[in-house]
Design an enzyme around this catalytic site. Structure first.
Site, short mmCIF file in Angstrom:
data_model
loop_
_atom_site.label_atom_id
_atom_site.label_comp_id
_atom_site.label_asym_id
_atom_site.label_seq_id
_atom_site.Cartn_x
_atom_site.Cartn_y
_atom_site.Cartn_z
N GLN B 70 77.73 20.45 5.81
CA GLN B 70 76.33 20.63 6.20
C GLN B 70 75.96 22.07 5.93
OE1 GLN B 70 74.34 18.44 9.47
NE2 GLN B 70 74.80 20.29 10.63
N ASN B 99 70.21 20.74 5.25
CA ASN B 99 69.37 20.94 6.44
C ASN B 99 68.25 21.95 6.24
OD1 ASN B 99 70.40 19.01 8.10
ND2 ASN B 99 71.43 20.40 9.52
N ASN B 128 66.11 19.34 10.92
CA ASN B 128 67.28 20.21 10.94
C ASN B 128 68.06 19.99 12.22
OD1 ASN B 128 69.19 22.20 10.82
ND2 ASN B 128 67.75 23.89 11.18
N ASP B 244 80.84 18.65 17.81
CA ASP B 244 82.29 18.60 17.60
C ASP B 244 83.03 18.26 18.89
OD1 ASP B 244 81.54 20.97 18.75
OD2 ASP B 244 82.56 22.26 17.29
#
Lengths: 330, 330
Positions: B70, B99, B128, B244
């Site tokens: 990304q 993004n 985004n 994450d």
């Protein structure tokens, strides 16, 4: 007659019903059988067939290990090591394989200096054989075996960590001394350590064995060892060597994976020089390494193939001995 | 009448036979069902339910991986990294999650400088969002995903080794950046790295997460991520952070084991300072770490428990960068 006549179909039906039932029951059994055959190969099935249930189910026997140490001509070192290993966490029992034929064990003296936290059993042998330590000892009550040479000291910390690693890789030999074989173009195998490189293999190194002189493995493998071809025992007795190579063959054949998992030791020492007997180990013999290459090739013939597989995984404890061991250039 | 009379038992039998048959068939189905329920939980079943079969069965798709990167406001770095990752072994495809909303991708320029060994696909986003990279991309054809932040460079060697480790631990996040949570007496969790210590935990350190900004994981987890509670997405969007951490919760819940396996990188670098945009990553925000502790506690509420487990295993490559990495004091 009418009755006679009309009972008939009833009886016929009865018989048909019986036949039908039995057929159905057979089908049922077949289906059940077929499906049962497909039942889960759970992790434990990958373990040596025997010893899935340890002789005792006591918690301690499940989350602890038995130390098996064979000794010859180094009783002073033996006592030093016995003292050291008394303080190891999760140690359930010590089995000393006494290869000093005809000599008295130090059991009396040991007991006179008790009490000791961990029981020590002396197994007096009648012949001085390398493979004496690979018996299926009835005193062995744990799934986990720690086998140590009588001249090697590994720190309590390394042992505790390696045991936790073994619990995650119970079908492997989890130990501190990796070795490898190399196939030469002639088809003859060579045995060695890091000095022996595999031409054509890129960066880094590989190992295909973990020596059992400083390693954890499943006690079931000691039972499996009793069921090997006679030629294997003959080879070990003829050379007084290679019992550890044979164990790696056995485990690799059993799992179809690399036999060992290498745990990088923080503190492992050879105490040989400390013995008063002046006796130095078999591995000092000029022919030691040659014998081991010889054994690899013999075992390939006996087992009709090379089961050893390579691994390049090295396991250390995260953050020990210090944070630096995992911090990077970032 | 006699006929009428004696047909009766026959019919009765017929009906009984019918009833009996249907009962037996039902039993058969039940037994079959019950036993089928017990069918093997093979290794692959531990993997995310979806994606057991990759969309393409081509060998390359099976023993290769897809890089998902990304990018936001660092196109110069992106191109530098794309060039670097072109030469990585086993890399099947690169998916760039674009993004930079409303900005043109460098696709044209990239292609004009071809040919390139590995295809690069630009996925233009409309919002985004941090979690854009966690979509179940149709272009994804491999079981293995390598996810990398757009400011991080990991050596080809580290990636090749980590991929081989992932192949041995396919249900885990195998990566280079470990983190952990700590339970405080108040029951509130804290998030941190090696600086955060678990009081009462002995030698060494532990980790309970492996960040996906530099890690391999199974592509099926991207499908699983689409089926999480709305509150998870809301949390990630509200903070523009913690995607994450959420993935580590997901994997830990799925496996019941530690979510990650930490591979010690030999060469990993942060290239942030090299960007001309002067843009510095989200993790420089003062609230970054506080947010992450906040997320851990929120996720525990959302998932109604703490699934993260600790590991202290660190994997390095045997004999790399040099023999010294495994030789000991012996």
């Amino acid at each position: 007659r009418c009755f006679h006549f009309c009972k008939l179909p009833g009886r016929v039906m009865g018989i048909r019903l019986l036949r039908f039932t039995s057929v159905v029951i057979i089908v049922l059994l077949l289906v059940a059988g077929a499906l049962t055959a497909l039942l889960p190969t759970i992790k434990d099935d990958k373990l040596p067939n025997s010893r899935r249930e340890p002789k005792t189910q006591s918690q301690s026997a499940l989350d602890s290990f038995t130390l098996i140490m064979q000794t010859y001509n180094r009783t002073d070192l033996l006592l030093k090591l016995l003292n050291h290993y008394q303080a190891i966490p999760h140690l359930h029992k010590v089995i000393v394989v006494w290869n000093n034929i005809g000599e008295k064990t130090p059991e009396e003296m040991w007991n006179s200096l008790g009490p000791h936290p961990v029981p020590v059993v002396f197994k007096v042998q009648t012949v001085n054989r390398m493979r004496n330590r690979l018996q299926n000892f009835p005193d062995l009550e744990t799934k986990a075996v720690l086998m140590m040479d009588d001249d090697t000291l590994v720190s309590a910390h390394d042992l505790a960590f390696a045991f936790s690693v073994w619990q995650q890789f119970p079908e492997h030999i989890v130990g501190f001394v990796p070795r490898k074989h190399i196939a030469t173009p002639s088809g003859v195998y060579s045995y060695g350590s890091f000095e022996l490189q595999n031409p054509g293999f890129g960066n880094g190194d590989q190992y295909s064995m973990v020596l059992i002189g400083a390693a954890f493995f499943h006690s079931g493998y000691l039972e499996d060892f009793q069921r090997q071809p006679e030629a294997v025992y003959a080879l070990i007795d003829e050379t007084q060597n290679c019992d550890d190579i044979a164990m790696n063959f056995l485990v690799a054949k059993h799992t179809g994976k690399p036999s060992g998992v290498f745990v990088k030791p923080v503190d492992i020492r050879n105490l040989e020089k400390d013995t008063n007997s002046g006796y130095s180990g078999m591995w000092h013999r000029a022919e030691h390494l040659l014998q081991r290459s010889y054994c690899v090739n013999k075992l390939v013939t006996i087992y009709d193939g090379m089961p050893l597989k390579y691994s390049n995984i090295m396991i250390s404890q995260f953050g020990f001995p210090n944070y630096a061991n995992h911090k990077n250039k970032m």
